[in-house]
Design a protein around this motif. Structure first.
Motif, PDB file in Angstrom:
ATOM      1  N   VAL A   1       0.831  -1.203   0.000  1.00 59.17           N
ATOM      2  CA  VAL A   1       0.000   0.000   0.000  1.00 59.17           C
ATOM      3  C   VAL A   1       0.870   1.260   0.000  1.00 59.17           C
ATOM      4  CG1 VAL A   1      -1.796   1.251   1.269  1.00 59.17           C
ATOM      5  CG2 VAL A   1      -1.872  -1.240   1.120  1.00 59.17           C
ATOM      6  N   GLU A   2       1.931   1.206   0.788  1.00 59.24           N
ATOM      7  CA  GLU A   2       2.803   2.378   0.885  1.00 59.24           C
ATOM      8  C   GLU A   2       3.431   2.757  -0.469  1.00 59.24           C
ATOM      9  OE1 GLU A   2       4.357   1.671   5.004  1.00 59.24           O
ATOM     10  OE2 GLU A   2       2.251   2.139   4.677  1.00 59.24           O
ATOM     11  N   ASP A   3       3.516   1.805  -1.372  1.00 62.63           N
ATOM     12  CA  ASP A   3       4.115   2.077  -2.679  1.00 62.63           C
ATOM     13  C   ASP A   3       3.124   2.628  -3.702  1.00 62.63           C
ATOM     14  OD1 ASP A   3       6.488   1.192  -1.686  1.00 62.63           O
ATOM     15  OD2 ASP A   3       6.359  -0.811  -2.573  1.00 62.63           O
ATOM     16  N   LEU A   4       1.861   2.693  -3.363  1.00 62.37           N
ATOM     17  CA  LEU A   4       0.891   3.236  -4.313  1.00 62.37           C
ATOM     18  C   LEU A   4       1.277   4.687  -4.599  1.00 62.37           C
ATOM     19  CD1 LEU A   4      -2.434   1.859  -2.746  1.00 62.37           C
ATOM     20  CD2 LEU A   4      -1.378   1.128  -4.904  1.00 62.37           C
ATOM     21  N   PRO A   5       1.400   5.047  -5.873  1.00 61.41           N
ATOM     22  CA  PRO A   5       1.872   6.398  -6.209  1.00 61.41           C
ATOM     23  C   PRO A   5       1.041   7.494  -5.543  1.00 61.41           C
ATOM     24  CG  PRO A   5       1.607   5.056  -8.201  1.00 61.41           C
ATOM     25  CD  PRO A   5       1.138   4.219  -7.051  1.00 61.41           C
ATOM     26  N   TYR A   6      -0.251   7.261  -5.430  1.00 61.69           N
ATOM     27  CA  TYR A   6      -1.146   8.257  -4.828  1.00 61.69           C
ATOM     28  C   TYR A   6      -0.728   8.574  -3.393  1.00 61.69           C
ATOM     29  CZ  TYR A   6      -5.707  10.459  -3.808  1.00 61.69           C
ATOM     30  OH  TYR A   6      -6.720  11.332  -3.465  1.00 61.69           O
ATOM     31  N   LEU A   7      -0.258   7.560  -2.677  1.00 65.59           N
ATOM     32  CA  LEU A   7       0.191   7.780  -1.298  1.00 65.59           C
ATOM     33  C   LEU A   7       1.629   8.276  -1.257  1.00 65.59           C
ATOM     34  CD1 LEU A   7      -1.348   4.770   0.659  1.00 65.59           C
ATOM     35  CD2 LEU A   7      -1.915   7.190   0.912  1.00 65.59           C
ATOM     36  N   LYS A   8       2.459   7.716  -2.143  1.00 63.82           N
ATOM     37  CA  LYS A   8       3.884   8.083  -2.144  1.00 63.82           C
ATOM     38  C   LYS A   8       4.102   9.553  -2.410  1.00 63.82           C
ATOM     39  CE  LYS A   8       7.570   5.239  -2.954  1.00 63.82           C
ATOM     40  NZ  LYS A   8       8.311   4.138  -3.572  1.00 63.82           N
ATOM     41  N   ARG A   9       3.224  10.138  -3.231  1.00 59.75           N
ATOM     42  CA  ARG A   9       3.426  11.532  -3.615  1.00 59.75           C
ATOM     43  C   ARG A   9       2.961  12.520  -2.558  1.00 59.75           C
ATOM     44  NH1 ARG A   9       1.563  12.282  -9.803  1.00 59.75           N
ATOM     45  NH2 ARG A   9       2.378  14.365  -9.391  1.00 59.75           N
ATOM     46  N   GLN A  10       2.360  12.025  -1.495  1.00 63.71           N
ATOM     47  CA  GLN A  10       1.819  12.949  -0.494  1.00 63.71           C
ATOM     48  C   GLN A  10       2.836  13.317   0.580  1.00 63.71           C
ATOM     49  OE1 GLN A  10      -2.193  12.243   0.947  1.00 63.71           O
ATOM     50  NE2 GLN A  10      -2.514  10.640  -0.597  1.00 63.71           N
ATOM     51  N   THR A  11       2.565  14.421   1.247  1.00 65.66           N
ATOM     52  CA  THR A  11       3.300  14.786   2.457  1.00 65.66           C
ATOM     53  C   THR A  11       2.290  14.758   3.581  1.00 65.66           C
ATOM     54  OG1 THR A  11       4.695  16.243   1.162  1.00 65.66           O
ATOM     55  CG2 THR A  11       4.734  16.550   3.548  1.00 65.66           C
ATOM     56  N   ARG A  12       2.267  13.660   4.292  1.00 66.52           N
ATOM     57  CA  ARG A  12       1.232  13.531   5.306  1.00 66.52           C
ATOM     58  C   ARG A  12       1.755  13.944   6.674  1.00 66.52           C
ATOM     59  NH1 ARG A  12      -3.441   9.111   4.566  1.00 66.52           N
ATOM     60  NH2 ARG A  12      -4.262  10.006   2.657  1.00 66.52           N
ATOM     61  N   LEU A  13       1.423  15.169   7.053  1.00 68.39           N
ATOM     62  CA  LEU A  13       1.745  15.646   8.389  1.00 68.39           C
ATOM     63  C   LEU A  13       0.512  15.508   9.281  1.00 68.39           C
ATOM     64  CD1 LEU A  13       3.782  18.897   7.508  1.00 68.39           C
ATOM     65  CD2 LEU A  13       4.546  16.514   7.509  1.00 68.39           C
ATOM     66  N   THR A  14      -0.581  16.112   8.854  1.00 65.64           N
ATOM     67  CA  THR A  14      -1.819  16.028   9.642  1.00 65.64           C
ATOM     68  C   THR A  14      -2.418  14.628   9.582  1.00 65.64           C
ATOM     69  OG1 THR A  14      -2.240  18.374   9.233  1.00 65.64           O
ATOM     70  CG2 THR A  14      -4.117  17.038   9.905  1.00 65.64           C
ATOM     71  N   PHE A  15      -2.324  14.008   8.431  1.00 66.15           N
ATOM     72  CA  PHE A  15      -2.920  12.679   8.241  1.00 66.15           C
ATOM     73  C   PHE A  15      -1.896  11.554   8.380  1.00 66.15           C
ATOM     74  CE2 PHE A  15      -7.408  12.920   7.041  1.00 66.15           C
ATOM     75  CZ  PHE A  15      -7.583  14.291   7.036  1.00 66.15           C
ATOM     76  N   ALA A  16      -0.805  11.820   9.110  1.00 66.40           N
ATOM     77  CA  ALA A  16       0.282  10.834   9.201  1.00 66.40           C
ATOM     78  C   ALA A  16      -0.198   9.465   9.679  1.00 66.40           C
ATOM     79  CB  ALA A  16       1.362  11.361  10.144  1.00 66.40           C
ATOM     80  N   ARG A  17      -1.132   9.440  10.609  1.00 71.26           N
ATOM     81  CA  ARG A  17      -1.559   8.165  11.191  1.00 71.26           C
ATOM     82  C   ARG A  17      -2.819   7.612  10.555  1.00 71.26           C
ATOM     83  NH1 ARG A  17       0.642  10.924  15.642  1.00 71.26           N
ATOM     84  NH2 ARG A  17      -1.067  12.350  15.206  1.00 71.26           N
TER      85      ARG A  17
END
Ligand SMILES: Cc1cc2nc3c(=O)[nH]c(=O)nc-3n(C[C@H](O)[C@H](O)[C@H](O)COP(=O)(O)O)c2cc1C
Ligand code: SF4
Ligand code: FES
Lengths: 150, 515
Positions: B90-106
């Motif tokens: 899941v972590e390799d999905l481009p949609y997730l990889k391209r994000q900077t998740r600070l607020t939604f980190a968890r």
């Protein structure tokens, strides 16, 4: 408990008094009380207004004014199960208007328009009670109506 | 075996609960132990219900499962075979990889109701630092981070807190605005369901900063899942001193409760929201006084959006600079953007400000779900402007959108394909305003009804040449004569539709097709 039209005024009064007692001590208790009355009785019966007004030291007109302001608070109980159908922009973009007639034409349910259920990437969406439904197409609409109408 | 499955309302809306029930039943029948952890959503709603399984290589995802597929899924897993629903790590999905998740980190990763999970993934560090810093120190961090209100108006959060801190009051309040009425937005909901402790921590920090010991979170009634999640999390937070008389064992107190709306869009406006909590009609108050000076029950009050408050624990934990490093111009940090409507990869996309509208819609969003060309996008909810693809160069930040005659609002982007009729969308904007107006000012209450009638004529093909001039004049009146942004900004969707898609408003346009 859904108190139907014409149900005993004493029963309404007892139900309302119990709800009032739960919230009375809170600051700004009116909306929590009205929301609970709506949830438990399916509407805010006219007979509830003086009871709530007296308990919170408000005028009947004030309570009535609040009831009439909020879309969720109904003066009459629903005569059929209610399906809340989202007609806001994101659901429109996903075809909400093309499935709306499936709901509107069905005598088993009452359709209510809502604007956004926060399911805007999964529309068209609807809500029945606390249950939410997304990606509604014709088949899912039929199943939803079937379930809601039971 | 441990699996993860979202309890997010949008996952439940497409069958996540049924998948969980079926999986539990099948596991029982096969006599195997499966622990199902209900997480928040990763925010890729096209893939929901997205089931994830722990493996030595990380979490492997299985997308769009339905209960009927569970038997075949389970036997594939037990045989070590592939299943057709697999999407890889899941972590390799481009949609997730391209994000900077600070607020939604968890969000989507942890069990949202587990305070142990929360702590293990970086939670509570911000509050600890806040207790050490004290009010002025906290306010300074938030000012330095450049954080601006995520509810729409973009007002600097640190400045607002300083005002509340500096205003004397017998009591003070922190109010979290979780009314999230804008269509095309769902980030507040996702976070309440997927990481409620970060909101509670943000509120506790806000309380410390401004000197408030009591908070309210006002959640719209259309969000029953979020209401349940927040109530449960608040109970848990009290047991672990994240709320209560002694925050993390310190001498500082803060507690909060949930208040539920009753179906009124305007109650998202901060003064209307305060009226509603106080138990009145949700009518907008004239400003001044600002809520920061005289808010809830007449006391100094910090009213903030869910996302503003939820950004704060990161800022305190990692330092203002770590947050301000992201973004562009005067828009610092990250924004949880919501891709909605007719879009292939709809969902939550958190990223630093500055990404262009085109990147969001085309590259990340993958264009329309229908496969037809994009014709229009509405940015910022029902009061936001419509833009054509010719404007896709716009960078996503507050100033660029204001300059272009729009707003980013709560950062919802709703995509429409070429079948959209923009005169009907303009008509809808007026209809929405008429339905939701609090009734306090005439340009909004009456103007929206007139605007609807006018556009109804145009949509029906009965428009006359003078109608458009009339519509423009009406919009001017609403824009300058309304007390709040409901009446004041409804002209944005209407006038932008007219400006960019004039062909849909031609007097001789054909009547709307009969449905
Ligand atoms: C009609 C109207 C609706 C609004 N709805 C919301 C809402 O649902 N959520 C929200 O956070 N702000 C909403 N706002 C903005 C609030 O008035 C206020 O600016 C915001 O809660 C302040 O918090 P922030 O500074 O953290 O953004 C709305 C404003 C208007 C005029
Ligand atoms: S603009 Fe509309 S919603 Fe806002 S205060 Fe005036 S009447 Fe109420
Ligand atoms: S627009 Fe329908 S759920 Fe948001």
């Amino acid at each position: 408990m859904i108190v139907q039209k014409g149900s005993e005024p004493e029963a309404v009064a007892r139900g309302v008094a119990a709800i009032v007692a739960r919230h009375e001590a809170r600051e700004g208790a009116l909306l929590p009380i009205l929301n609970d009355i709506q949830a438990e009785l399916g509407h805010v019966p006219a007979g509830a207004i003086p009871i709530v007004a007296e308990a919170l030291n408000l005028s009947r007109a004030e309570v009535h004014g609040v009831v009439s302001f909020y879309h969720d608070l109904k003066r009459e109980p629903p005569d059929r199960p209610v399906v809340k159908l989202c007609r806001a922009e994101a659901c429109q973009a996903r075809g909400a208007e093309r499935i709306a007639h499936l709901f509107e034409g069905d005598p088993r349910i009452a359709v209510e328009t809502v604007f956004c259920l926060g399911l805007c990437a999964s529309g068209p969406s609807a809500m029945v009670g606390d249950r939410v439904f997304g990606r509604i197409d014709e088949a899912r609409a039929r199943r939803l109506i079937e379930e809601a109408g039971r | 075996m441990r699996v993860y499955l979202p309890c997010d309302a949008a996952a439940c809306a497409v069958g996540a609960d049924e998948v969980a029930a079926e999986l539990a039943a099948q596991a029982r029948a096969c006599g195997i132990e499966i622990e199902i952890v209900r997480t928040g959503s990763r925010g890729l709603f096209e893939l929901e219900p997205l089931l994830e399984i722990d493996t030595p290589e990380g979490r492997i995802g299985y997308a769009r499962l339905d209960p009927d597929a569970i038997a075949s899924w389970l036997s594939a897993i037990l045989d070590g075979a592939q299943h057709s629903s697999a999407v890889g790590r899941v972590e390799d999905l481009p949609y997730l990889k391209r994000q900077t998740r600070l607020t939604f980190a968890r969000c989507g990763i942890t069990d949202p109701q587990s305070i142990a999970d929360y702590r293990a993934h970086g939670g509570l560090v911000g509050l600890e630092r806040a207790i050490a810093l004290g009010p002025a120190g906290i306010v300074q961090q938030v000012v330095d981070s450049g954080l601006r209100g995520r509810g729409g108006a973009g007002f600097p959060t640190g400045i607002k807190w300083k005002t509340v801190l500096d205003t004397p009051g017998a009591r003070k309040f922190v109010v979290c605005n979780a009314d999230e009425g804008d269509s095309g937005t769902f980030a507040d909901r996702m976070l309440m369901e997927g990481d409620p402790f970060v909101i509670i921590e943000g509120m506790a920090i806000a309380g410390l900063a401004v000197g408030a010991t009591r908070g309210y979170i006002y959640i719209r009634s259309e969000y029953p899942h979020a209401i349940r999640a927040m109530r449960r999390a608040i109970e848990t937070a009290r047991l672990h001193d994240l709320l209560g008389p002694s925050l993390l064992g310190s001498r500082h107190a803060f507690d909060m409760e949930v208040r539920v709306g009753a179906g009124a869009y305007v109650c998202g406006e901060e003064t209307s929201l305060l009226e509603s909590i106080e138990g009145r009609r949700g009518e907008v108050r004239a400003k001044p006084p600002l809520p920061a000076h005289s808010g809830l029950f007449g006391m100094p009050t910090a009213v903030n959006n869910v996302l503003s408050l939820a950004a704060v624990p990161f800022i305190l934990a990692e330092g203002a600079a770590a947050y301000a490093d992201f973004g562009m111009g005067r828009s610092r940090g990250t924004m949880p953007i919501q891709l909605a409507g007719n879009i292939r990869n709809g969902g939550l996309f958190e990223t630093g400000f500055g990404i262009t509208l085109g990147e969001l819609v085309e590259d990340i969003g993958g264009g329309t779900l229908s496969g037809r060309p994009v014709r229009a996008v509405q940015v910022g909810g029902p009061l936001g402007a419509y833009f054509p693809p010719a404007m896709f160069h716009l960078p996503f930040d507050y100033e660029s959108f204001t300059e272009a005659g729009g707003l980013i609002g709560h950062a919802g982007i709703t995509v429409f394909d070429d079948s959209v009729d923009m005169a009907r969308m303009a008509r809808f904007a007026m209809q929405f305003c008429a339905a939701e107006s609090c009734g306090k000012c005439t340009p909004c209450r009456i103007g929206s009804v007139r605007g609807f009638e006018l556009l109804d004529r145009i949509v029906a093909g009965d428009g006359v040449g003078a109608d458009l001039a009339l519509l423009e004049a009406l919009c001017e009146t609403m824009k300058y004569g309304s007390l709040c942004a409901l009446g004041g900004f409804t002209p944005y969707p209407v006038m932008s539709a007219l400006r960019y898609f004039p062909e849909d408003f031609a007097p001789a346009r054909r009547a709307e097709p009969v449905q």
